[in-house]
Each structure stands twice: as C-alpha cells, then as structure tokens.
Design an enzyme around this catalytic site. Sequence first.
Site, PDB file in Angstrom:
ATOM      1  N   ASP A 166     -12.411   2.631  -0.611  1.00  0.00           N
ATOM      2  CA  ASP A 166     -11.586   2.238  -1.772  1.00  0.00           C
ATOM      3  C   ASP A 166     -12.234   2.789  -3.029  1.00  0.00           C
ATOM      4  OD1 ASP A 166      -9.766   0.692  -3.568  1.00  0.00           O
ATOM      5  OD2 ASP A 166      -9.322  -0.429  -1.736  1.00  0.00           O
ATOM      6  N   LEU A 212      14.123   5.999 -13.705  1.00  0.00           N
ATOM      7  CA  LEU A 212      13.704   7.383 -13.906  1.00  0.00           C
ATOM      8  C   LEU A 212      13.843   7.807 -15.374  1.00  0.00           C
ATOM      9  CD1 LEU A 212      12.672   9.945 -12.525  1.00  0.00           C
ATOM     10  CD2 LEU A 212      15.046  10.615 -12.157  1.00  0.00           C
ATOM     11  N   TYR A 250       8.012   6.003  -6.191  1.00  0.00           N
ATOM     12  CA  TYR A 250       7.453   5.356  -4.992  1.00  0.00           C
ATOM     13  C   TYR A 250       8.235   5.780  -3.731  1.00  0.00           C
ATOM     14  CZ  TYR A 250       5.662   1.505  -2.086  1.00  0.00           C
ATOM     15  OH  TYR A 250       5.077   0.752  -1.096  1.00  0.00           O
ATOM     16  N   LYS A 265       6.979   7.744  -0.434  1.00  0.00           N
ATOM     17  CA  LYS A 265       6.961   7.098   0.888  1.00  0.00           C
ATOM     18  C   LYS A 265       7.890   7.800   1.881  1.00  0.00           C
ATOM     19  CE  LYS A 265       3.892   3.889   0.047  1.00  0.00           C
ATOM     20  NZ  LYS A 265       2.604   3.876   0.762  1.00  0.00           N
ATOM     21  N   GLY A 305      -5.527  -6.906   0.469  1.00  0.00           N
ATOM     22  CA  GLY A 305      -4.162  -6.845   0.973  1.00  0.00           C
ATOM     23  C   GLY A 305      -4.065  -6.298   2.394  1.00  0.00           C
ATOM     24  N   ILE A 306      -3.103  -5.422   2.582  1.00  0.00           N
ATOM     25  CA  ILE A 306      -2.817  -4.908   3.926  1.00  0.00           C
ATOM     26  C   ILE A 306      -4.002  -4.094   4.462  1.00  0.00           C
ATOM     27  CG2 ILE A 306      -1.309  -3.294   5.168  1.00  0.00           C
ATOM     28  CD1 ILE A 306       0.979  -4.221   3.255  1.00  0.00           C
ATOM     29  N   ASN A 313      -3.799   4.066   4.014  1.00  0.00           N
ATOM     30  CA  ASN A 313      -3.147   2.848   3.519  1.00  0.00           C
ATOM     31  C   ASN A 313      -3.106   2.760   1.999  1.00  0.00           C
ATOM     32  OD1 ASN A 313      -2.525  -0.255   3.551  1.00  0.00           O
ATOM     33  ND2 ASN A 313      -4.446  -0.033   2.414  1.00  0.00           N
TER      34      ASN A 313
END
Length: 438
Positions: free
Chosen positions: A229, A288, A344, A348, A209-210, A279
């Site tokens: 990783d 929740l 998440y 972030k 991916g990214i 990353n």
Amino acid sequence: MVDRYQRVTSSGPGRAIARRLGLPRPAVLPRHRNGDPPVPGPVLLGGDGALAAAVRTALDGTGVEIVAGAERPAALVFDSGDIAGPAGLRALHAFFTGRVRSVRTGGRILVLCRPPDGADPAADIARRALTGFVRSLGKEVGRGITVSLLRVASGADAGIGSTVRFLLSPRSAYVSGQVIDVGPAAVPDSDPAAPLAGRTAVVTGAAQGIGAAIAETLARDGARVVCLDVPAQGEALAAVANRIAGVALHLDITADDAPATLAGYLTERYGGVDVLVHNAGVLRDRTLAKMTEAEWDIVLTVNLVAQQAITAGLVADGLLGKESRVVCLSSLNGIAGAAGQTNYATSKAGVIGLVEAYAPVLAARGGTINAVAPGFIETRMTATMPLAVREIGRRANSLAQGGLPVDVAEAVAWLAQPGSAGITGQTVRVCGQSMLGA
Ligand code: NAD
C-alpha cells in the site's frame, strides 16, 4: 454482520410489517468459519451423467453427504450435461419444481452443463437457455439461497473441484446468478485445506477494506502474503501484515518505477510471485462536465494504467511463475456504468479488458487471470454514501443486502487456487445478483 434493516425485519413485528408492505426480508447469510465442512449439510444430486460423477469426485473425502433425497438439503445440484435440445429443458421443471422449497435458508443451487461449442445447434440452444433459468431462479428463490451455472468443457471434468466446493459452500455467500466456465487445463495437486501453501501472494491496497480481507483470506489458505500500500498507510498496513505473519511493502503503484521496484523486491526475496491481486483502487466521483483532469487521471492511473504496467512488467521479467494466478478488482459499475463515474467505470471496464487480453499470454505458462466485480460491499467507502443511495445499493439485489469484504476475498481466494486452473479471462460478479448490469 447484519444491518439495521435486517435486524428489524427479522424480528416478529418487523417481519409482519415487511410482509404486509411487500418489503424485502433479507436472510442472514451463513459464512464460512475455520474448521467448517465445505458444505454444511447434504447435497441432493440430480442427473447421473459425467458431470454428476465429476461432482461426486470433487466432494470425495470432504465428508459431504451426497444423497438422492433429503428433507432439508443444503444444496440442490443438477447435471444438465447430456441435454440434447430445447425439449430436454423440461428436465429442469421435473427436477426443481417439487424440491426448490426444501433447500435450507442460505443454501445453494447449482446447475452444470457443457458450454455451447458449435458442434450441435440443438444442444447449444438448450445450453444457452440454461442461463435464463439460473438467473430467474436466483431472483425468485429468496431466503439467501444462491443459484449458479457451471459450464464444463469436454476434457475439463477433473478440473471442477475447487469451483464446486466454492459454489456449494458459504464462502460464495454473495455470489449468485453467475455463469462460470471451466476449460480444460492441467490441474496441479494441492491440499484443499491449505491450497496456497508454499505460494507467495502480493495484494495491492492491502491496508484496509477489501484488500485487508483478501490478504487475511489468502494467508488463511496458506500463502505468504506481501501486503502492499502507499507509504501514508504505513501503520494500518503494518497491522494487517503483522496479523497474518505477512510482509508490508510501501509502494505507490502509480510511481513510474513501481513495476521495476516490485519486480526487484520479488526477485530478491522470493524469486517470483504466484498470486498477484490488483486490488488498490480509488474513486473521484463527479459528472463528466465538471470533472477535472486530475480527477480523471488519478482514477484511470491507479485503477487501470498501474495494473497493466505492473502485470506487463512482471510478465516481461518472467516473475509470474508457472501456474500463476492474477486476480484484478473490477466493479459492477464497470459492467453497468454509473452516473458520476465515467472515470471509475472506464477504468473498471478496462480491467475486464485487461483480463481478457492477458488470459492467452498467461495461459502459455499455465497461468490464469480473472476479474472479480464487487457490487455493494459494506466498507468505509459505502458507509459514507447518502442514506437513500446506500439503501438502494444495498437492497437492489436478489439477496436484498450488501456483501462483506470477506465475500470478495473468498472469491479472490478461490480463483487464486492452483485447482482453479481451468478458469481464465472471466469476470465473476460478487454482487448478490445485483439488478444492475447485463
Ligand atoms: P479502500 O479505499 O477502502 O481501499 C483501497 C486501498 O488502495 C487503500 O488502502 C489505498 O491506500 C490503496 N491505494 C490507493 N491508491 C494506491 C496507490 N497508488 N498505490 C498503492 N495503494 C493504493 O477501497 P475498498 O472499498 O476496499 O475497494 C477495494 C477495491 O475494490 C477497489 O479496487 C475498488 O474499486 C473495488 N470495489 C469496491 C467496492 C465497494 O463496495 N467497496 C465495489 C466495487 C469495487
């Protein structure tokens, strides 16, 4: 890459139907290819103050033509650096109105000014007003054209080169509506063709991916890349590392001894690290009320706690070298929030807090730390979303399409450059100017 909807709406009948129904018609965005010039055509430059001069210097020797008039410019650049008050905003109308339609498909619009600094209320009001101009023009201009505002502090004019070249080039294909501040900083010399030559980079979550795109892009720019990783990604990680003549490092960043293991590895092999890209990230979406403790913990631990522990460990050991660059992956949902993503979005948003908190710490050694917040990026993760959710995510931005992993990677590579010394503590969205978020 062109998605199915884009293919249909760029065909004759599809275009006509989309126009009649008022549906978005996303342009095919040009992307940078090796050997391309930084800007694929003439730059029409308006205004003749100090910032216009700094743009000329930034593009000096790149072969990019700067003109006062052109039929189809690749970019319109306007220097608002000397704006003295709200009445001066009229200059925007005077410069852009007759020219905005002439910009090529996939072109760039860039406005430069000084940041509000408290010295003169009238000037500060006008400088603040420019953000509304840029964000609105980005939403209406269409044809894959992006619009950005670059605020250059006094004393920072010589440090805008890497940013001007990024914002005017196809490397910033999916960056629009952004306000970027460049502060005064000593800018080390580097070769624009290989700005990371001689530098060591670590990219976490590099197997796919990214992260894989970031590792490839940093290697293209000359870095020696340590691709990190989890052990379970062994083969995929080795494939990425081999492709870019990098090194694979199997490590779970959430392990208690991960900061010490990484520090030991970097000390032994390289004596430190110049570019650190946080990353690696995971999702465990659930409202929740139904979220388990394990789902909460894993997301917070991978996405935030581990990033902080590793950064703190490398800083404490003095391994983030002079002029180091740290880039952290946040997310648009860390800015806007999203249903089913309390875990998440918390992690972030915490990443944004992390770059703000560590910016002064790293500045003391000439280092920077910034976040990149991707919006909808075409990856395996987004390919598995239900069709309706996926289509809304893809289209609800000014470019009416998803971005590619390489778009995020190009933004990371720009922030990782030695020349980007004046940018720190900031979060740059790579989201095609998503309608979500502030
Ligand atoms: P991905 O799931 O394809 O890849 C994430 C990688 O991180 C994987 O290779 C995984 O093995 C690795 N990883 C997970 N836990 C790890 C751990 N404990 N230790 C080491 N490595 C670990 O994700 P992606 O879509 O490429 O996203 C990359 C980053 O960008 C993530 O931080 C994600 O939150 C962020 N992001 C992605 C999108 C998007 O649209 N794809 C949007 C916003 C933000």
